[in-house]
Design a protein around this motif. Structure first.
Motif, PDB file in Angstrom:
ATOM      1  N   VAL A 196       0.842  -1.201   0.000  1.00  0.00           N
ATOM      2  CA  VAL A 196       0.000   0.000   0.000  1.00  0.00           C
ATOM      3  C   VAL A 196       0.877   1.251   0.000  1.00  0.00           C
ATOM      4  N   ALA A 197       1.951   1.239   0.777  1.00  0.00           N
ATOM      5  CA  ALA A 197       2.830   2.405   0.861  1.00  0.00           C
ATOM      6  C   ALA A 197       3.487   2.717  -0.480  1.00  0.00           C
ATOM      7  N   VAL A 198       4.001   1.703  -1.174  1.00  0.00           N
ATOM      8  CA  VAL A 198       4.681   1.963  -2.447  1.00  0.00           C
ATOM      9  C   VAL A 198       3.685   2.421  -3.505  1.00  0.00           C
ATOM     10  N   THR A 199       2.448   1.966  -3.417  1.00  0.00           N
ATOM     11  CA  THR A 199       1.412   2.449  -4.333  1.00  0.00           C
ATOM     12  C   THR A 199       1.170   3.946  -4.114  1.00  0.00           C
ATOM     13  N   CYS A 200       1.127   4.357  -2.854  1.00  0.00           N
ATOM     14  CA  CYS A 200       0.931   5.777  -2.531  1.00  0.00           C
ATOM     15  C   CYS A 200       2.124   6.621  -2.989  1.00  0.00           C
ATOM     16  N   ILE A 201       3.333   6.117  -2.781  1.00  0.00           N
ATOM     17  CA  ILE A 201       4.526   6.864  -3.198  1.00  0.00           C
ATOM     18  C   ILE A 201       4.550   7.031  -4.712  1.00  0.00           C
ATOM     19  N   THR A 202       4.244   5.960  -5.437  1.00  0.00           N
ATOM     20  CA  THR A 202       4.232   6.010  -6.899  1.00  0.00           C
ATOM     21  C   THR A 202       3.200   7.007  -7.404  1.00  0.00           C
ATOM     22  N   ALA A 203       2.011   7.002  -6.790  1.00  0.00           N
ATOM     23  CA  ALA A 203       0.970   7.946  -7.194  1.00  0.00           C
ATOM     24  C   ALA A 203       1.394   9.381  -6.909  1.00  0.00           C
ATOM     25  N   LEU A 204       2.025   9.608  -5.765  1.00  0.00           N
ATOM     26  CA  LEU A 204       2.468  10.958  -5.409  1.00  0.00           C
ATOM     27  C   LEU A 204       3.536  11.460  -6.380  1.00  0.00           C
ATOM     28  N   MET A 205       4.490  10.594  -6.721  1.00  0.00           N
ATOM     29  CA  MET A 205       5.585  11.015  -7.597  1.00  0.00           C
ATOM     30  C   MET A 205       5.145  11.198  -9.046  1.00  0.00           C
ATOM     31  N   ALA A 206       3.923  10.747  -9.375  1.00  0.00           N
ATOM     32  CA  ALA A 206       3.391  10.994 -10.713  1.00  0.00           C
ATOM     33  C   ALA A 206       2.968  12.446 -10.890  1.00  0.00           C
ATOM     34  N   LEU A 207       2.827  13.167  -9.778  1.00  0.00           N
ATOM     35  CA  LEU A 207       2.463  14.579  -9.847  1.00  0.00           C
ATOM     36  C   LEU A 207       3.661  15.411 -10.315  1.00  0.00           C
ATOM     37  N   PRO A 208       3.422  16.471 -11.076  1.00  0.00           N
ATOM     38  CA  PRO A 208       4.526  17.294 -11.603  1.00  0.00           C
ATOM     39  C   PRO A 208       5.091  18.265 -10.562  1.00  0.00           C
ATOM     40  N   ILE A 209       5.656  17.703  -9.499  1.00  0.00           N
ATOM     41  CA  ILE A 209       6.240  18.508  -8.432  1.00  0.00           C
ATOM     42  C   ILE A 209       7.731  18.201  -8.380  1.00  0.00           C
ATOM     43  N   PRO A 210       8.589  19.118  -8.765  1.00  0.00           N
ATOM     44  CA  PRO A 210      10.034  18.830  -8.847  1.00  0.00           C
ATOM     45  C   PRO A 210      10.641  18.339  -7.545  1.00  0.00           C
ATOM     46  N   ALA A 211      10.189  18.840  -6.416  1.00  0.00           N
ATOM     47  CA  ALA A 211      10.811  18.506  -5.134  1.00  0.00           C
ATOM     48  C   ALA A 211      10.667  17.036  -4.759  1.00  0.00           C
ATOM     49  N   ILE A 212       9.680  16.341  -5.330  1.00  0.00           N
ATOM     50  CA  ILE A 212       9.461  14.950  -4.949  1.00  0.00           C
ATOM     51  C   ILE A 212       9.894  13.970  -6.030  1.00  0.00           C
ATOM     52  N   GLN A 213      10.547  14.451  -7.072  1.00  0.00           N
ATOM     53  CA  GLN A 213      10.981  13.568  -8.149  1.00  0.00           C
ATOM     54  C   GLN A 213      12.316  12.911  -7.821  1.00  0.00           C
ATOM     55  N   GLN A 214      12.573  11.784  -8.476  1.00  0.00           N
ATOM     56  CA  GLN A 214      13.854  11.102  -8.314  1.00  0.00           C
ATOM     57  C   GLN A 214      14.965  11.976  -8.868  1.00  0.00           C
ATOM     58  N   ARG A 215      16.083  12.047  -8.154  1.00  0.00           N
ATOM     59  CA  ARG A 215      17.151  12.963  -8.538  1.00  0.00           C
ATOM     60  C   ARG A 215      18.126  12.369  -9.551  1.00  0.00           C
ATOM     61  N   GLY A 216      18.698  11.240  -9.219  1.00  0.00           N
ATOM     62  CA  GLY A 216      19.771  10.686 -10.040  1.00  0.00           C
ATOM     63  C   GLY A 216      19.373   9.410 -10.751  1.00  0.00           C
ATOM     64  N   ARG A 217      20.355   8.846 -11.453  1.00  0.00           N
ATOM     65  CA  ARG A 217      20.141   7.608 -12.197  1.00  0.00           C
ATOM     66  C   ARG A 217      20.421   6.408 -11.304  1.00  0.00           C
ATOM     67  N   ILE A 218      19.657   5.351 -11.484  1.00  0.00           N
ATOM     68  CA  ILE A 218      19.836   4.134 -10.700  1.00  0.00           C
ATOM     69  C   ILE A 218      20.976   3.318 -11.306  1.00  0.00           C
ATOM     70  N   THR A 219      22.046   3.151 -10.563  1.00  0.00           N
ATOM     71  CA  THR A 219      23.183   2.355 -10.998  1.00  0.00           C
ATOM     72  C   THR A 219      23.111   0.968 -10.356  1.00  0.00           C
ATOM     73  N   ALA A 220      23.967   0.073 -10.824  1.00  0.00           N
ATOM     74  CA  ALA A 220      23.990  -1.284 -10.277  1.00  0.00           C
ATOM     75  C   ALA A 220      24.348  -1.256  -8.798  1.00  0.00           C
ATOM     76  N   ARG A 221      25.289  -0.388  -8.419  1.00  0.00           N
ATOM     77  CA  ARG A 221      25.695  -0.297  -7.005  1.00  0.00           C
ATOM     78  C   ARG A 221      24.545   0.219  -6.146  1.00  0.00           C
ATOM     79  N   LEU A 222      23.858   1.280  -6.615  1.00  0.00           N
ATOM     80  CA  LEU A 222      22.723   1.814  -5.861  1.00  0.00           C
ATOM     81  C   LEU A 222      21.617   0.771  -5.732  1.00  0.00           C
ATOM     82  N   LEU A 223      21.415   0.014  -6.789  1.00  0.00           N
ATOM     83  CA  LEU A 223      20.382  -1.016  -6.771  1.00  0.00           C
ATOM     84  C   LEU A 223      20.713  -2.075  -5.715  1.00  0.00           C
TER      85      LEU A 223
END
Length: 292
Positions: A196-223
């Motif tokens: 339920v939490a990840v569904t809410c986060i995904t829905a929130l980040m779909a909004l065009p609000i720069p402050a809540i968007q992902q910043r960088g690229r997902i690398t193998a190490r970060l993953l």
């Protein structure tokens, strides 16, 4: 020590080390991007465990709605604000603030559920608050130059995010407690809450609000680091907490699971090679003694 209390203590150990594991990934992806990635991976891990072991036997509406609300408040709001605090003030200070969930749970029980709050409990709240203030605002010791101890932005803003995180965790535990007290499977409960939490986060980040968007690229190490952090904190730690709530009192479970401020200090010492200050140790001890 009874099994359920040992589970709560083990959960505290899991959370003590995952703050350090999460720091670099949260800095790189931003708190919202990191939390979405981590909770998405945790949901997949828990789903595999639940399906492979045949734990899902159907869930009633009342139980599902309670656990879903617990996930929204405790994980969607609580964990996301914890990572905002983590990015701003590092794992030691954010962990100290997050540990306030134990006295906050007692206060919520008093206000919302009408539970008695003794003079001793009030004194514990006061001592805990003083200990956290010392841990957050006191000298960092020789480790002060390490990135784990850096503060970005106003300290009061970071403290505010940490308090919201602690309140979310406390409220989430109170909401989930009646369900877990019936013997509800902890893995299924964790799956519902995180899903339920990840569904809410995904829905929130779909909004065009720069402050809540992902910043960088997902690398193998970060993953890899995010997957390890999620497995230790959520698959192991949160499931241990749900198990602890099956047979332990909320106050005792919250107290033991909030020992992270003490457990994280030797971990930071080992990673940075520098001894935390006496004020940090005293603040952590006072925080745990005040609510012990």
């Amino acid at each position: 020590m009874p099994l359920h209390e040992l589970a709560a203590l083990a959960a505290a150990f899991c959370w003590a080390i995952t703050g350090m594991l999460s720091k670099d990934s949260a800095d790189a992806l931003g708190p919202f991007g990191f939390n979405r990635l981590r909770e998405g991976m945790v949901t997949a891990m828990l789903a595999v465990i639940v399906v492979a072991t045949g734990r899902w036997h159907g869930v009633g509406y009342d139980d599902f709605s309670r656990l879903a609300l617990s996930g929204i408040i405790g994980i969607f709001i609580g964990d996301t604000m914890l990572y905002v605090a983590l990015v701003r003030m590092g794992p030691r200070r954010s962990g100290a603030l997050f540990s306030l969930n134990a006295p906050i749970a007692a206060l919520l029980g008093w206000v919302v559920l009408g539970e008695d709050l003794s003079i001793r409990a009030l004194a514990g709240v006061f001592l805990t608050t003083c200990g956290v203030a010392m841990a957050v605002l006191g000298r960092t010791g020789r480790a002060g130059g390490h990135r784990f101890e850096a503060v970005h932005g106003p300290i009061w803003a970071a403290v505010g995010f940490g308090l919201v995180a602690a309140t979310g965790q406390a409220a989430g535990s109170l909401i989930a407690r009646p369900v877990m007290a019936t013997g509800f499977d902890p893995y299924v409960a964790s799956l519902i809450r995180v899903g339920v939490a990840v569904t809410c986060i995904t829905a929130l980040m779909a909004l065009p609000i720069p402050a809540i968007q992902q910043r960088g690229r997902i690398t193998a190490r970060l993953l890899g680091m995010t997957a390890l952090s999620g497995f230790i904190a959520m698959v192991v730690g949160m499931t241990l907490l749900m198990f602890a709530l099956q047979g332990g009192y909320v106050g005792i479970v919250s107290t033991l699971s909030a020992l992270s401020p003490i457990l994280i200090l030797p971990a930071i010492w080992a990673v940075t090679g520098e001894r935390p200050s006496a004020v940090s140790w005293l603040g952590a001890l006072l925080r745990c003694w005040g609510w012990g």
